[in-house]
Design an enzyme around this catalytic site. Structure first.
Site, PDB file in Angstrom:
ATOM      1  N   GLY A 178       0.820  -1.203   0.000  1.00 20.09           N
ATOM      2  CA  GLY A 178       0.000   0.000   0.000  1.00 20.09           C
ATOM      3  C   GLY A 178       0.855   1.255   0.000  1.00 20.09           C
ATOM      4  O   GLY A 178       1.962   1.260   0.528  1.00 20.09           O
ATOM      5  N   HIS A 185       3.524   4.655   2.886  1.00 20.78           N
ATOM      6  CA  HIS A 185       4.715   4.280   3.663  1.00 20.78           C
ATOM      7  C   HIS A 185       5.989   4.884   3.083  1.00 20.78           C
ATOM      8  O   HIS A 185       7.080   4.404   3.345  1.00 20.78           O
ATOM      9  CB  HIS A 185       4.853   2.761   3.701  1.00 20.78           C
ATOM     10  CG  HIS A 185       3.673   2.060   4.265  1.00 20.78           C
ATOM     11  ND1 HIS A 185       3.184   2.362   5.521  1.00 20.78           N
ATOM     12  CD2 HIS A 185       2.853   1.124   3.747  1.00 20.78           C
ATOM     13  CE1 HIS A 185       2.121   1.606   5.754  1.00 20.78           C
ATOM     14  NE2 HIS A 185       1.892   0.857   4.698  1.00 20.78           N
ATOM     15  N   HIS A 232      -0.476   0.856   9.822  1.00 24.46           N
ATOM     16  CA  HIS A 232      -1.694   1.201   9.080  1.00 24.46           C
ATOM     17  C   HIS A 232      -2.753   1.824   9.955  1.00 24.46           C
ATOM     18  O   HIS A 232      -3.910   1.871   9.599  1.00 24.46           O
ATOM     19  CB  HIS A 232      -2.276  -0.052   8.419  1.00 24.46           C
ATOM     20  CG  HIS A 232      -1.336  -0.703   7.489  1.00 24.46           C
ATOM     21  ND1 HIS A 232      -0.673  -1.862   7.792  1.00 24.46           N
ATOM     22  CD2 HIS A 232      -0.913  -0.325   6.271  1.00 24.46           C
ATOM     23  CE1 HIS A 232       0.114  -2.181   6.780  1.00 24.46           C
ATOM     24  NE2 HIS A 232      -0.007  -1.274   5.858  1.00 24.46           N
ATOM     25  N   ASP A 257       7.875  32.845  20.022  1.00 19.66           N
ATOM     26  CA  ASP A 257       7.936  31.386  20.036  1.00 19.66           C
ATOM     27  C   ASP A 257       7.792  30.795  21.430  1.00 19.66           C
ATOM     28  O   ASP A 257       8.045  29.610  21.633  1.00 19.66           O
ATOM     29  CB  ASP A 257       9.244  30.912  19.399  1.00 19.66           C
ATOM     30  CG  ASP A 257      10.451  31.549  20.067  1.00 19.66           C
ATOM     31  OD1 ASP A 257      10.236  32.454  20.896  1.00 19.66           O
ATOM     32  OD2 ASP A 257      11.572  31.139  19.776  1.00 19.66           O
ATOM     33  N   SER A 283      16.840  37.862  23.252  1.00 14.44           N
ATOM     34  CA  SER A 283      16.897  38.682  24.467  1.00 14.44           C
ATOM     35  C   SER A 283      18.090  38.358  25.356  1.00 14.44           C
ATOM     36  O   SER A 283      18.620  39.241  26.023  1.00 14.44           O
ATOM     37  CB  SER A 283      15.610  38.508  25.270  1.00 14.44           C
ATOM     38  OG  SER A 283      15.537  37.188  25.788  1.00 14.44           O
ATOM     39  N   PRO A 339       6.947  40.694  25.868  1.00 10.50           N
ATOM     40  CA  PRO A 339       7.577  39.939  26.951  1.00 10.50           C
ATOM     41  C   PRO A 339       8.965  40.458  27.310  1.00 10.50           C
ATOM     42  O   PRO A 339       9.335  40.471  28.491  1.00 10.50           O
ATOM     43  CB  PRO A 339       7.668  38.507  26.397  1.00 10.50           C
ATOM     44  CG  PRO A 339       7.543  38.656  24.916  1.00 10.50           C
ATOM     45  CD  PRO A 339       6.678  39.845  24.694  1.00 10.50           C
ATOM     46  N   GLY A 340       9.738  40.914  26.316  1.00  6.03           N
ATOM     47  CA  GLY A 340      11.082  41.422  26.596  1.00  6.03           C
ATOM     48  C   GLY A 340      11.023  42.699  27.428  1.00  6.03           C
ATOM     49  O   GLY A 340      11.852  42.916  28.327  1.00  6.03           O
TER      50      GLY A 340
HETATM   51  P1  ADP Z   1      13.539  35.066  20.385  1.00  3.87           P
HETATM   52  O1  ADP Z   1      12.648  36.031  19.671  1.00  3.87           O
HETATM   53  O2  ADP Z   1      14.811  34.849  19.660  1.00  3.87           O
HETATM   54  O3  ADP Z   1      12.842  33.831  20.836  1.00  3.87           O
HETATM   55  P2  ADP Z   1      13.409  35.877  23.179  1.00  3.87           P
HETATM   56  O4  ADP Z   1      12.100  35.195  23.264  1.00  3.87           O
HETATM   57  O5  ADP Z   1      14.481  35.471  24.098  1.00  3.87           O
HETATM   58  O6  ADP Z   1      14.004  35.860  21.698  1.00  3.87           O
HETATM   59  O7  ADP Z   1      13.200  37.433  23.384  1.00  3.87           O
HETATM   60  C1  ADP Z   1      12.160  38.128  22.781  1.00  3.87           C
HETATM   61  C2  ADP Z   1      12.266  39.588  23.184  1.00  3.87           C
HETATM   62  O8  ADP Z   1      13.492  40.121  22.718  1.00  3.87           O
HETATM   63  C3  ADP Z   1      11.204  40.459  22.562  1.00  3.87           C
HETATM   64  O9  ADP Z   1      10.046  40.440  23.369  1.00  3.87           O
HETATM   65  C4  ADP Z   1      11.866  41.816  22.511  1.00  3.87           C
HETATM   66  O10 ADP Z   1      11.592  42.587  23.676  1.00  3.87           O
HETATM   67  C5  ADP Z   1      13.332  41.517  22.527  1.00  3.87           C
HETATM   68  N1  ADP Z   1      13.968  41.880  21.248  1.00  3.87           N
HETATM   69  C6  ADP Z   1      13.890  41.229  20.077  1.00  3.87           C
HETATM   70  N2  ADP Z   1      14.607  41.867  19.138  1.00  3.87           N
HETATM   71  C7  ADP Z   1      15.154  42.969  19.736  1.00  3.87           C
HETATM   72  C8  ADP Z   1      15.992  44.046  19.295  1.00  3.87           C
HETATM   73  N3  ADP Z   1      16.425  44.101  18.038  1.00  3.87           N
HETATM   74  N4  ADP Z   1      16.339  44.982  20.187  1.00  3.87           N
HETATM   75  C9  ADP Z   1      15.909  44.915  21.462  1.00  3.87           C
HETATM   76  N5  ADP Z   1      15.119  43.919  21.930  1.00  3.87           N
HETATM   77  C10 ADP Z   1      14.739  42.970  21.088  1.00  3.87           C
HETATM   78 MG    MG Z   2      11.117  33.915  22.091  1.00  7.16          MG
END
Ligand code: ADP
Ligand code: MG
Length: 549
Positions: free
Chosen positions: A54, A57, A217, A386, A427, A519-520
């Site tokens: 089949g 696979h 399968h 991410d 970050s 978040p940063g």
């Molecule tokens: P990644 O995006 O690589 O997964 P992190 O999740 O560790 O990185 O960090 C994300 C944070 O990094 C963002 O929320 C932002 O505040 C910060 N960041 C991303 N790019 C820049 C930049 N060019 N200058 C300053 N801070 C940045």
């Molecule tokens: Mg990230």
């Protein structure tokens, strides 16, 4: 409902066309009836190797066509045996009556019946035909119909392909195939079923469970087990495979050819990890590794699972066929395994262990607090990125705590170097820069401004781009890192919920990021808060953690 990318929406005849295009002319195919063949067989080959079954696979079997592999592949519909007429037509297309033909058949009723009828029809036309039935699957041990044929098919088709090119005749190939087949066993597990042909749901696997001994399968396994983690899972599978191959009774020094095979929905990263675990499990049982391959060779559409196939190598001659070069696009490219000591990890000496400081109460407490920020920060990063920001941040603080600091004066340096050297993502290194400026500056306020400059220099972002700068820049407007500066950072971070991303991953998402802060920026406010608190600043009423919702 099926999606346009659903694997059961790929007509297998058209897939053959795609395969032929990628094979550079080496593979020919017919659509009526459906079959495919190797157009460039080796000079020394006297026996035509024919297999089929089949579709679903892939790369087996059509991907195994080529010098050093199969001559003919006959796919049926998805998970359905090919018709015997297809097999007869395919053989007649490549070979004249009188030729020797070896049919390699997996032990499934439909395949066995259709290949048996094809054999009779071919013999009536004057072909000399042998049949090798593959039945290696431990998951179906004891079944009325015998064990199913799975991973051993790959091993056999690779070995017999090389042996056929070396000029072996039908009788020799049959004998070799039976010997290798008898010494080969496979076992498969799945975490989730594949896309069901024709739509509908496949079997359900509960979160945290695995189907153990699954077929290819979509039939459920005999056993559902609680997921014990990869290491234990692979250990158990290797144990059972070795037991069934009679490893305890094997003369000392029996070597094993091992194939880690993805069932279609497992990442290559995971397959390599499983391969390492399999090698360790073999070692643990005192079994030698002759050769190890990891990849997707015999899939079950997109099933999230893998199989392990072990062959006890009784004879170096066929191991040579296993590692022989070939031109089939989908067959593995095995190598002889190196001794474990030659393939173990080498670590570059980064000097981290030198100068390891004493443990620091402040860093320990900070690590614990930031561990609590991990999930909420990941959740924020999930919306725009991410989902790893919290993990990156808490990892950095944890590593600093593990490294320790020679004296309290060096706690910020320790934090800075942990982030600079060991934390990934966008970050991590940027926090490293800010922390090293904070550690180095005569006055903390100057450190904040130097940090702001450094992040802009390296990252190329501006305040307003929805990054950590939106917390850092407002703090830098204050002479010192005092309560007002930290409050400005917190407010700056909060204001990012109305900003679109112009840097980092958030920049690909447009308006979808609005409504939650960056978040940063939140992390920057938390870090500045922690540093000011350490300096003894009274932060009554400045709620950085409140940014986490
Ligand atoms: P990644 O995006 O690589 O997964 P992190 O999740 O560790 O990185 O960090 C994300 C944070 O990094 C963002 O929320 C932002 O505040 C910060 N960041 C991303 N790019 C820049 C930049 N060019 N200058 C300053 N801070 C940045
Ligand atoms: Mg990230």
């Amino acid at each position: 409902m099926t999606t346009p990318f659903s694997p059961d929406q790929a007509p297998h005849a058209e897939a053959l066309h795609g395969l032929a295009l990628t094979a550079g002319g080496g593979i020919g195919y017919s659509t009526d009836p459906v079959f495919a063949w190797n157009r460039w067989p080796a000079e020394g080959r006297r026996v035509w190797l024919v297999s089929g079954g089949g579709a679903g696979h892939e790369p087996m079997h059509a991907g195994f066509l080529g010098e050093g592999g199969l001559d003919v592949a006959v796919p049926g519909e998805v998970f359905t045996s090919p018709h015997n007429g297809q097999v007869v037509a395919a053989v007649e297309h490549v070979a004249e009556p009188g030729a020797e033909v070896l049919l390699i058949v997996k032990n499934y009723t439909g395949d066995v019946i259709n290949f048996a009828i094809a054999r009779e029809r071919l013999e009536a036309k004057g072909y000399s035909v042998g049949t090798l039935v593959v039945d290696d699957d431990l998951g179906s041990e004891g079944a009325e119909a015998g064990r199913r044929g799975t991973g051993a098919t790959v091993v056999l088709e690779k070995i017999l392909g090389a042996a056929a090119d070396a000029g072996q005749g039908l009788g020799e190939l049959l004998e070799l195939g039976r010997r290798v087949g008898a010494r080969t066993r496979s076992l498969a597990v799945a975490r989730a079923a594949h896309t069901r042909p024709g739509g509908g749901e496949g079997f359900e696997v509960e979160q945290g469970s695995l189907e153990y001994g699954v077929g290819i399968h979509g039939e459920t396994a005999a056993e559902t087990i609680a997921d014990p983690g990869v290491e234990q899972l692979v250990g158990r599978m290797v144990d059972e495979l070795l037991d069934s191959l009679g490893h305890e009774d094997a003369p000392a020094g029996a070597d094993y050819v091992v194939m880690v095979n993805g069932l279609g929905g497992v990442s290559n990263l995971e397959l390599s990890h499983i391969a390492a675990q399999a090698a360790a499990a073999l070692r643990g049982r005192g079994a030698e590794l002759a050769s190890l391959v990891a990849g997707t060779y015999i899939s079950a559409l997109d099933m999230r699972g893998f199989s392990l196939t072990l062959t006890a190598a009784d004879d170096a001659a066929w191991v040579g066929y296993w590692i022989a070069p070939h031109a089939a696009p989908g067959l593995p490219h095995p190598r002889i395994a190196e001794a474990a000591e030659d393939t173990g990890p080498r670590s570059a000496n980064t000097g981290h262990e030198d100068g390891k400081g004493a443990s620091s109460q402040w860093l320990d407490a900070l690590a614990e607090r930031f561990e609590g920020y991990r999930e909420p920060l990941n959740a924020l990063d999930q919306r725009s990125g991410d989902g790893d920001m919290g993990t990156n941040l808490s990892h950095g603080v944890r590593r600093a705590a593990e490294r320790g600091a020679a004296s309290p004066d060096e706690e910020l340096d320790a934090l800075a170097s942990a982030f600079l050297d060991e934390v990934g993502g966008s970050s991590g290194p940027l926090f490293g820069l800010v922390l090293s400026e904070l550690a180095r500056a005569e006055r903390r306020g100057e450190g904040v401004r130097a940090g702001l400059e450094a992040v802009q220099r390296v990252g190329g972002a501006k305040p307003g781009d929805r990054t950590m700068l939106d917390a850092l820049a407002p703090a830098a407007e204050h002479e010192e890192l005092d309560a007002a500066a930290v409050r400005a950072a917190v407010e700056g971070a909060a204001s990012t919920k109305d900003l679109r991303g112009r840097r980092g991953r958030a920049s690909y998402l447009g308006e979808r990021v609005l409504g939650a802060p960056d978040p940063g920026a939140v992390a920057m406010a938390l870090v500045l808060h922690a540093v000011a608190e350490r300096d003894g600043v009274d932060l009554e009423g400045v709620d950085a953690a409140g940014l986490l919702g």
